[in-house]
Design an enzyme around this catalytic site. Sequence first.
Site: not given
Ligand code: HPA
Length: 282
Positions: A94, A221-222, A41, A96-97, A245, A72, A257, A124
């Site tokens: 993913h 998540m990947s 991402s 989650y999709e 983050n 996308h 996001h 990410a």
């Molecule tokens: N948690 C899960 N997935 C993420 C995060 C997070 O804090 N930041 C970017 N992808």
Amino acid sequence: MTARDGRGATASATVARDAAERIGDRLALGGAPVAAIVLGSGLGGLAERIEDARRVPFREVPGFPSATVHGHAGQLIAGRLAGRPVVALAGRFHMYEGHSARVAGYSVRVLHALGARTLFVSNAAGGINRTFQAGDLMVIADHINLMWRNQLVGALEPGDVRFPDMSDPYDAALRAKLHAAGRKIGVALRDGVYAGLLGPSYETPAEVRMLERLGADAVGMSTVPETIVARASGVRVAGVSCITNLACGLSMHPLSHEEVIETTTRVARDFERLVTEWVAAL
Ligand code: HPA
């Protein structure tokens, strides 16, 4: 037997071989790529650095789920990075999709069928390690699979190991090359364990405290699905998490996001230089 994700897409090694034959001419590889690169991402800008790029939209890759499921537009790209032949995926599937575990790992089967034996994964991720800051780049040293799924469940795929060894999921020599590349271009790198969760909700503060105790430095998540399929098919893996983050509960503000994309945009240039330098040294 091939696994189906309920939308007619198959995700087997045999379908992947077929797919590679069908798109091989369009990609004009002319030899095995030195690496396959999965762009996470916000990190897709690296694709613009690929010279002489040939692109195939995901919807035209046999076995990839249809575009209606995958919001996308993703692309499979072949070309040269640092003068060396590479293939790259801008976008991924993913769980989650709603994709099955097999579908989430299928793209690696296509990359393998295209001749790649080294895989670079990126993502990410939220920082759990309390010394990390948003904007850090972390070389993935290991992972914890908390998706409660495994890509290899079901019929053994031709060429796969039934019970793959996972003692070196992220190859030590390839990781060392990432650190060397970072030193060479002056980009500071962290090193740590990535916890892969199903998502799509972010973690709760209690879950983040649990992950910290489990030994995770970052959470996302990947990536885990791709690494599992790669190791089963004998592909070496290296990877980098962009710490976008601080994980939930470690910072004062709620996660979004938008924050994730803002941070990847900020560090994209360092990330791209790092991967380019790494590919040059392969
Ligand atoms: N948690 C899960 N997935 C993420 C995060 C997070 O804090 N930041 C970017 N992808």
